[in-house]
Enzyme design. Structure first.
Site, mmCIF file in Angstrom:
data_model
loop_
_atom_site.group_PDB
_atom_site.id
_atom_site.type_symbol
_atom_site.label_atom_id
_atom_site.label_comp_id
_atom_site.label_asym_id
_atom_site.label_seq_id
_atom_site.Cartn_x
_atom_site.Cartn_y
_atom_site.Cartn_z
ATOM 1 N N GLU A 152 0.817 -1.219 0.000
ATOM 2 C CA GLU A 152 0.000 0.000 0.000
ATOM 3 C C GLU A 152 0.849 1.267 0.000
ATOM 4 O OE1 GLU A 152 -2.913 -0.240 3.127
ATOM 5 O OE2 GLU A 152 -4.018 -1.837 2.128
ATOM 6 N N GLU A 199 -4.632 -8.961 0.523
ATOM 7 C CA GLU A 199 -5.413 -8.752 1.739
ATOM 8 C C GLU A 199 -6.875 -8.952 1.394
ATOM 9 O OE1 GLU A 199 -4.535 -5.157 3.935
ATOM 10 O OE2 GLU A 199 -2.367 -5.445 3.693
#
Length: 785
Positions: free
Chosen positions: A415, A490
């Protein structure tokens, strides 16, 4: 004094063996440290008197025992950091003189400075890499030597997004070699060709010559199976070394009829490397490895030894409740045993490289691992270090971990803000890291985890694109680029999101999407286990895992057990939004549910939503022996049949059917007043090595032995004998008392006590006092050499 004398004798004996067999020495450097949570330049001085400092052993996390402070922020689990110093005094026998002596820290968090006898050895800012320093030029063979370590974990912003702990939180090692030796992490074992008949083993060895003269050095290898039998040999390679030179030598050998490393049978081999100079052995270096092939395919997903394997994964942080990040090996082993039985086969190390011992366990137990270097790049905690340190930190991870057969991917980031950059700087940075990994370790692919609204050309830089919570977008990007390889790095535990709106809260578990498409290599639940940090007061952690910090399986975990574990099962959970559960953030929530049938009087006659999650074809539900019907699982989403049942105390029984035969049963019985507790000890015998653990699970129960989940009581724990109290946890991260407290109230009637051995054999007596019960409960744990 007696302990010091014994330690010195042990060291002298080890050196004698080194001299006789010309082998390397690597011994634990975990014990007999002194610690002070304060800061002074005088602490590096060899003559400084630290007699009044706290006596500690490694692994050590000083933050975990401190009082909560809301000002510290949720990332740090509301626990202070500060600046701390460690000091250790040690003597070395004269026979070490002429050897190469180094200290190896598996990790220090973070911004560490290390000194030996007042000499500054170096600074390392990153809190997750291994750190080695050469002590040789500064050692004293006549008197005491002093290692001093300064750790700076001060500030509120100067931490990762999750709880990192503070200090020397992993193992430390003293290493002794002859001047001509294999470098630390100096072997690289690959298998360029593997079949049922044979495997080609390629070995690159980095050898260092720290003598002050040139040498002719020969290197050879043998391979041992798991029974210690020699199954392959290499030839001998001779090389001329200049003084102070380091050389890479590549050799090949053939292993006939190899036993492949698989999830079911994770076979391991040992490579023994022999280094000789002038005909004398100067080093014997052992490397554990496995023989297997891995591949990521744009059509079939992940292949292990040519067979398609869906990655049933969990993202895991490294902390463990009241242990903080100073996690003894046995705690990790217990965690892996539990999730292995559950059906998990893959782990994403979020968001940093784990301890070497953790990877050893994954090799041995049969897990597939994504080894991750960084969370952010040029933002957040790592921003000020990136330009100077990224290459060394990434190289450390790869060199240290490259021989583990469990590792299937190198992750270069998670991220990162560069994923949104409108210029091409983010893409160039991703390519820079990817290409560096390819050059250093080409046998595995590179991945990165991209977040919402990332640029498609950014995530496509990776060999395998990891998407966080973006299953719907992944399907669209796949249509646009059918050659791209994907996994869900995720995955939400319950809801899925629509494309362009991940907060659509769609009641279709993301795993259904992963399982339905062969090209998706797999998915990794965020998170597999609750962890500290990323919290909102009064919670000190992330409560949305499938397991809590005690490794107690939550009712919500029934879905993935049903999907991942072939054993027929049926679970029962009751929806009740009034339950006192730490709900965490919205996107990662589930409906509040409990797996009990013990509600207060005002619930009598109320219609309750009962859910039976199963991998069976049908389920029949009975309330007090009356059938509530039989329903087909396929008619309901997420393998979860929903029943509406008026609450009446007694008994709920769910029976799962395959081909009209009962193959699984689950029962909930109404419990009444707490009169007793049940103790479940994971091991009643542990090693007297000062590191081993015993975990004692506690469950309140009524007079009939039924678990009581609605009548929590305060527990007080004391430990006597040859052990120490290490922690008392429940699944509730909203605790008020510090993690070091020996008093805590149960949560849903449960708690976990952690006890550690000392370095003396004998017995450990654990006493438990329960609020409202006069009886003192005790259990005995035996320790042995």
């Amino acid at each position: 004094m007696r302990k010091v004398i014994l330690a010195c004798l042990s060291l002298i004996w080890s050196v004698s063996i080194l001299a006789q067999k010309e082998m390397r020495l690597k011994e634990s450097f975990d014990f007999d440290w002194s610690f002070s949570l304060s800061d002074s330049h005088e602490y590096a001085d060899r003559t400084y008197n630290d007699e009044n400092w706290e006596k500690v052993q490694l692994p050590h996390d000083w933050s975990i025992k401190l009082n909560f402070d809301k000002k510290m922020g949720g990332s740090a689990a509301h626990l202070p950091g500060g600046i701390g110093w460690y000091r250790k005094q040690f003597k070395l026998p004269r026979s070490y003189n002429g050897k190469v002596v180094s200290i190896l820290f598996d990790a220090i968090c973070h911004q560490s400075d290390v000194y030996i006898n007042g000499h500054h050895l170096g600074f390392r800012p990153y809190g997750f890499c291994s750190i080695e320093y050469d002590l040789t030029p500064y050692l004293d063979y006549e008197g005491e030597n002093v290692i001093a370590v300064r750790v700076n974990r001060s500030g509120v912003r100067d931490v990762a997004r999750w709880y990192t702990g503070s200090g020397i939180y992993r193992h430390a090692w003293l290493q002794v070699t002859n001047p001509i030796h294999v470098a630390t992490y100096g072997t690289y074992v690959t298998t360029p060709f593997v079949s049922e008949d044979k495997a080609e083993i390629r070995i690159t060895t980095t050898v260092e010559n720290e003598l002050r003269k040139e040498q002719t050095v020969s290197i050879s290898h043998i391979v041992l199976d798991n029974q210690g039998k020699v199954v392959a040999r290499s030839g001998t390679e001779k090389t001329f070394f200049e003084t102070g030179e380091s050389i890479d030598i590549t050799q090949n050998l053939t292993l006939n009829h190899p036993r492949l490393w698989t999830l079911e049978r994770p076979e391991l081999y040992t490579l023994k490397t022999t280094v000789k100079a002038n005909g004398k052995v100067t080093d014997l270096y052992k490397t554990s490895f496995g023989v297997r092939t891995i591949d990521f395919d744009s059509e079939k997903g992940f292949l292990l030894n040519g067979k398609q394997v869906k990655l049933k994964g969990m993202c895991l942080h490294q902390d463990a409740g009241s242990l903080g990040t100073a996690v003894p090996d046995r705690s990790y082993e217990r965690r892996l045993e539990i999730i292995k039985e559950y059906g998990c086969n893959a782990i994403r190390c979020s968001h940093n490289q784990p301890s070497p011992e953790f990877l050893d366990m994954c090799d041995r137990m049969g897990f597939l691992v994504i080894d991750e270097a960084f969370d952010k790049w040029k933002s957040g905690y790592y921003e000020k270090y990136f330009d100077e340190w990224w290459q060394r930190d990434l190289e450390n991870m790869i060199l240290r971990d490259r021989n583990h057969p469990s590792i299937i991917l190198w992750s270069i980031g998670n991220e990162v803000t560069e994923a949104w950059a409108q210029d091409n700087e983010g893409i160039k940075r991703a390519e820079m890291l990817r290409d560096f990994v390819h050059k250093l370790e080409p046998s595995r692919s590179v991945t990165l985890a991209a977040q919402n609204n990332h640029r498609s050309d950014f995530s496509a830089v990776a060999d395998v694109s990891g998407y966080n919570y973006l299953e719907a977008r992944l399907l669209t990007d796949r249509k646009n680029n059918p050659k791209q390889r994907f996994l869900v790095s995720e995955e939400l535990p319950y809801y899925s999101g629509a494309e362009g709106n991940i907060r659509s809260y769609t009641v279709n578990n993301p795993w259904n999407i992963v399982a339905a498409h062969d090209f998706i290599a797999g998915g990794f639940i965020w998170s597999g286990v609750d962890y500290l940090g990323e919290a909102s007061w009064p919670s000190h952690g992330w409560p949305n895992g499938l397991f809590d910090i005690c490794m107690f399986e939550k009712p919500r975990a029934a879905f993935h057990r049903a999907m991942w574990n072939p054993e027929p099962m049926v679970g029962i959970a009751i929806i009740d939004q009034s339950l006192d559960i730490d709900h965490g953030r919205d996107l990662w929530q589930w409906p509040k549910m409990a797996s009990h049938w013990s509600f207060p009087r005002q619930y009598f006659g109320l219609i309750m939503e009962v859910r039976t999650t199963t991998n069976c074809e049908k389920v029949e539900l009975f309330m007090n022996d009356k059938s509530m019907g039989v329903y087909n699982t396929a008619d309901y989403p997420n393998h979860t049949i929903v029943w509406n049942v008026p609450y009446t105390p007694g008994k709920l029984v769910a029976k799962g059917y395959n081909e009209n035969k009962i193959v699984a049963t689950k029962q909930l019985v109404t419990a009444y007043q707490t009169t007793d507790i049940q103790l479940r000890v994971d091991r009643t015998e542990i090693k007297a090595d000062g590191q081993d653990l015993s975990h004692i699970a506690i469950q309140l129960c009524d007079k009939d032995g039924n678990p009581v989940q609605v009548d929590d009581r305060k527990l007080t724990v004391t430990v006597e004998g040859e052990g120490v109290f290490r922690g008392l946890d429940t699944g509730d991260l909203r605790r008020e008392l510090p993690f070091g407290s020996n008093e805590l109230k149960t949560h849903f009637g449960q708690a976990l006590i952690i006890v550690q051995s000392i370095r003396k054999a004998g017995q450990i007596k654990v006493n438990i006092q329960v609020e409202g019960i006069e009886k003192i409960y005790s259990t005995i744990i035996t320790t042995h050499s």
